[in-house]
Scaffold this motif. Structure first.
Motif, PDB file in Angstrom:
ATOM      1  N   VAL A 105       0.861  -1.177   0.000  1.00  0.00           N
ATOM      2  CA  VAL A 105       0.000   0.000   0.000  1.00  0.00           C
ATOM      3  C   VAL A 105       0.901   1.231   0.000  1.00  0.00           C
ATOM      4  CG1 VAL A 105      -1.878   1.211   1.178  1.00  0.00           C
ATOM      5  CG2 VAL A 105      -1.723  -1.289   1.329  1.00  0.00           C
ATOM      6  N   GLN A 106       1.071   1.850  -1.172  1.00  0.00           N
ATOM      7  CA  GLN A 106       1.884   3.063  -1.252  1.00  0.00           C
ATOM      8  C   GLN A 106       0.968   4.279  -1.233  1.00  0.00           C
ATOM      9  OE1 GLN A 106       5.167   3.633  -4.311  1.00  0.00           O
ATOM     10  NE2 GLN A 106       3.832   5.338  -4.830  1.00  0.00           N
ATOM     11  N   LEU A 107       1.244   5.208  -0.329  1.00  0.00           N
ATOM     12  CA  LEU A 107       0.394   6.379  -0.158  1.00  0.00           C
ATOM     13  C   LEU A 107       1.019   7.616  -0.795  1.00  0.00           C
ATOM     14  CD1 LEU A 107      -0.634   5.794   3.572  1.00  0.00           C
ATOM     15  CD2 LEU A 107      -1.795   5.026   1.488  1.00  0.00           C
ATOM     16  N   PRO A 108       0.195   8.571  -1.249  1.00  0.00           N
ATOM     17  CA  PRO A 108       0.730   9.786  -1.869  1.00  0.00           C
ATOM     18  C   PRO A 108       1.353  10.712  -0.835  1.00  0.00           C
ATOM     19  CG  PRO A 108      -1.653   9.924  -1.704  1.00  0.00           C
ATOM     20  CD  PRO A 108      -1.285   8.532  -1.272  1.00  0.00           C
ATOM     21  N   PRO A 109       2.321  11.528  -1.231  1.00  0.00           N
ATOM     22  CA  PRO A 109       2.963  12.456  -0.284  1.00  0.00           C
ATOM     23  C   PRO A 109       1.997  13.452   0.340  1.00  0.00           C
ATOM     24  CG  PRO A 109       4.247  12.261  -2.304  1.00  0.00           C
ATOM     25  CD  PRO A 109       2.953  11.577  -2.568  1.00  0.00           C
ATOM     26  N   SER A 110       0.890  13.717  -0.317  1.00  0.00           N
ATOM     27  CA  SER A 110      -0.066  14.705   0.196  1.00  0.00           C
ATOM     28  C   SER A 110      -1.057  14.130   1.199  1.00  0.00           C
ATOM     29  CB  SER A 110      -0.854  15.314  -0.973  1.00  0.00           C
ATOM     30  OG  SER A 110      -1.583  14.304  -1.665  1.00  0.00           O
ATOM     31  N   LEU A 111      -1.049  12.812   1.397  1.00  0.00           N
ATOM     32  CA  LEU A 111      -2.032  12.191   2.281  1.00  0.00           C
ATOM     33  C   LEU A 111      -1.563  12.234   3.732  1.00  0.00           C
ATOM     34  CD1 LEU A 111      -4.735  10.745   2.498  1.00  0.00           C
ATOM     35  CD2 LEU A 111      -3.530   8.574   2.181  1.00  0.00           C
ATOM     36  N   ARG A 112      -2.230  13.054   4.533  1.00  0.00           N
ATOM     37  CA  ARG A 112      -1.894  13.173   5.943  1.00  0.00           C
ATOM     38  C   ARG A 112      -2.424  11.977   6.739  1.00  0.00           C
ATOM     39  NH1 ARG A 112      -0.619  18.455   7.601  1.00  0.00           N
ATOM     40  NH2 ARG A 112      -0.698  19.992   5.915  1.00  0.00           N
ATOM     41  N   PHE A 113      -1.836  11.755   7.883  1.00  0.00           N
ATOM     42  CA  PHE A 113      -2.277  10.658   8.740  1.00  0.00           C
ATOM     43  C   PHE A 113      -3.578  11.011   9.438  1.00  0.00           C
ATOM     44  CE2 PHE A 113      -2.269   8.762  13.080  1.00  0.00           C
ATOM     45  CZ  PHE A 113      -2.521   7.459  12.699  1.00  0.00           C
ATOM     46  N   SER A 114      -4.537  10.131   9.341  1.00  0.00           N
ATOM     47  CA  SER A 114      -5.781  10.205  10.102  1.00  0.00           C
ATOM     48  C   SER A 114      -6.006   8.846  10.723  1.00  0.00           C
ATOM     49  CB  SER A 114      -6.964  10.575   9.202  1.00  0.00           C
ATOM     50  OG  SER A 114      -8.197  10.285   9.852  1.00  0.00           O
ATOM     51  N   ALA A 115      -6.006   8.778  12.032  1.00  0.00           N
ATOM     52  CA  ALA A 115      -6.202   7.499  12.708  1.00  0.00           C
ATOM     53  C   ALA A 115      -7.562   6.900  12.368  1.00  0.00           C
ATOM     54  CB  ALA A 115      -6.064   7.681  14.220  1.00  0.00           C
ATOM     55  N   VAL A 116      -8.561   7.740  12.179  1.00  0.00           N
ATOM     56  CA  VAL A 116      -9.903   7.251  11.858  1.00  0.00           C
ATOM     57  C   VAL A 116      -9.926   6.620  10.476  1.00  0.00           C
ATOM     58  CG1 VAL A 116     -12.291   7.932  11.443  1.00  0.00           C
ATOM     59  CG2 VAL A 116     -11.050   8.899  13.373  1.00  0.00           C
ATOM     60  N   VAL A 117      -9.387   7.348   9.491  1.00  0.00           N
ATOM     61  CA  VAL A 117      -9.388   6.839   8.119  1.00  0.00           C
ATOM     62  C   VAL A 117      -8.492   5.608   7.995  1.00  0.00           C
ATOM     63  CG1 VAL A 117      -8.703   7.364   5.738  1.00  0.00           C
ATOM     64  CG2 VAL A 117      -9.952   9.059   7.082  1.00  0.00           C
ATOM     65  N   ALA A 118      -7.261   5.702   8.494  1.00  0.00           N
ATOM     66  CA  ALA A 118      -6.330   4.580   8.370  1.00  0.00           C
ATOM     67  C   ALA A 118      -6.826   3.359   9.136  1.00  0.00           C
ATOM     68  CB  ALA A 118      -4.949   4.988   8.878  1.00  0.00           C
ATOM     69  N   GLY A 119      -7.362   3.578  10.326  1.00  0.00           N
ATOM     70  CA  GLY A 119      -7.863   2.463  11.118  1.00  0.00           C
ATOM     71  C   GLY A 119      -9.004   1.742  10.417  1.00  0.00           C
ATOM     72  N   ALA A 120      -9.951   2.505   9.869  1.00  0.00           N
ATOM     73  CA  ALA A 120     -11.083   1.895   9.173  1.00  0.00           C
ATOM     74  C   ALA A 120     -10.616   1.145   7.922  1.00  0.00           C
ATOM     75  CB  ALA A 120     -12.101   2.973   8.798  1.00  0.00           C
ATOM     76  N   PHE A 121      -9.674   1.741   7.192  1.00  0.00           N
ATOM     77  CA  PHE A 121      -9.187   1.115   5.970  1.00  0.00           C
ATOM     78  C   PHE A 121      -8.486  -0.206   6.255  1.00  0.00           C
ATOM     79  CE2 PHE A 121      -5.779   0.349   2.923  1.00  0.00           C
ATOM     80  CZ  PHE A 121      -6.488   0.307   1.733  1.00  0.00           C
ATOM     81  N   PHE A 122      -7.532  -0.199   7.176  1.00  0.00           N
ATOM     82  CA  PHE A 122      -6.775  -1.421   7.436  1.00  0.00           C
ATOM     83  C   PHE A 122      -7.605  -2.457   8.188  1.00  0.00           C
ATOM     84  CE2 PHE A 122      -3.110   1.415   6.581  1.00  0.00           C
ATOM     85  CZ  PHE A 122      -2.505   0.652   5.589  1.00  0.00           C
ATOM     86  N   ASP A 123      -8.561  -2.019   8.991  1.00  0.00           N
ATOM     87  CA  ASP A 123      -9.465  -2.978   9.622  1.00  0.00           C
ATOM     88  C   ASP A 123     -10.277  -3.715   8.569  1.00  0.00           C
ATOM     89  OD1 ASP A 123      -8.646  -2.453  12.202  1.00  0.00           O
ATOM     90  OD2 ASP A 123     -10.285  -1.077  12.652  1.00  0.00           O
ATOM     91  N   ASP A 124     -10.802  -2.966   7.593  1.00  0.00           N
ATOM     92  CA  ASP A 124     -11.586  -3.591   6.525  1.00  0.00           C
ATOM     93  C   ASP A 124     -10.711  -4.522   5.692  1.00  0.00           C
ATOM     94  OD1 ASP A 124     -13.937  -3.794   4.641  1.00  0.00           O
ATOM     95  OD2 ASP A 124     -12.446  -2.915   3.295  1.00  0.00           O
TER      96      ASP A 124
END
Length: 242
Positions: A105-124
């Motif tokens: 999973v390679q993320l773009p340089p402009s994508l900031r960390f969000s625990a809510v977004v990242a947590g939901a994504f990787f949980d799914d």
């Protein structure tokens, strides 16, 4: 402890043909020397399940592929509302069978960390995929204790990248059962080769890494340096194991 060394893609330049003798496709010849390959083309376009099946049938049983997640998931939708896209991707790569080593999973340089977004994504993702996952974030906010804990809790390794966008990115992080090194070429990404001294250090880092599984992918492909660099590291690891 498994150690995989390879490149992004598996094209063989004519100048390197002698290093990959025998009959068969580039992939079949490549896989007789190297132990893994990173599929980057999946980032740009989907491949049919039958294509992955053909690739899997071209390599030895111990060979492994990592597959880069499509950019529509990571860059366009930025990890939000991606369930259907992830489902299609996982269905496609299931064609690799047991040759599937991991998802990148390679993320773009402009994508900031969000625990809510990242947590939901990787949980799914974890609900539907129990294999290895490595993530390469490129925004500085991902290099914090909260992100490290999020990765570790979901068994997601954070990529060690070169060149590193910041010092912390040079070292592996997240879940430490897996190390995934992506070497893009330095100082010029995708173009520069690595000196013999640097390649020796890379081999030593791989050899001494305590992770149960270690990957090293050379992505400096623009001028054909990835394969020669990977072969040097492979030889150094082979000599160390004798």
């Amino acid at each position: 402890m498994a150690c995989y060394t390879g490149t992004a893609g598996w094209g063989i330049a004519s100048s390197l043909a002698a290093s990959f003798p025998g009959e068969g496709t580039h992939l079949a010849r490549y896989a007789r020397r190297l132990s893994c390959a990173e599929i980057n083309s999946s980032f740009y376009r989907p491949h049919r399940q039958a294509t992955y099946e053909r690739w899997a049938a071209s390599v030895p049983p111990a060979f492994r592929f990592s597959v880069k997640m499509p950019r529509v998931i990571t860059h366009t939708k930025r990890m939000v509302d991606t369930r259907d896209d992830v489902s299609r991707f996982l269905d496609e790569i299931s064609g690799l069978g047991d040759r599937l080593g991991m998802v990148l999973v390679q993320l773009p340089p402009s994508l900031r960390f969000s625990a809510v977004v990242a947590g939901a994504f990787f949980d799914d993702l974890r609900l539907r995929f129990d294999g290895r996952i490595a993530c390469e974030p490129r925004h500085g906010e991902w290099f914090c204790q909260e992100a490290e804990a999020l990765f570790a809790g979901r068994h997601v390794a954070r990529v060690a990248a070169d060149p590193a966008p910041m010092p912390a990115a040079a070292e592996p992080g997240g879940w430490r059962g897996l190390t995934y090194r992506r070497l893009h070429g330095s100082p010029e990404m995708y173009v520069s080769d690595y000196s013999p001294e640097k390649l020796a250090l890379i081999a030593a880092d791989l050899r001494d890494d305590p992770a149960e599984e270690r990957w090293c992918i050379f992505d400096n492909t623009a001028q054909g340096h990835a394969l020669p660099d990977a072969l040097v590291v492979l030889e150094a690891l082979s000599q160390a194991g004798r």
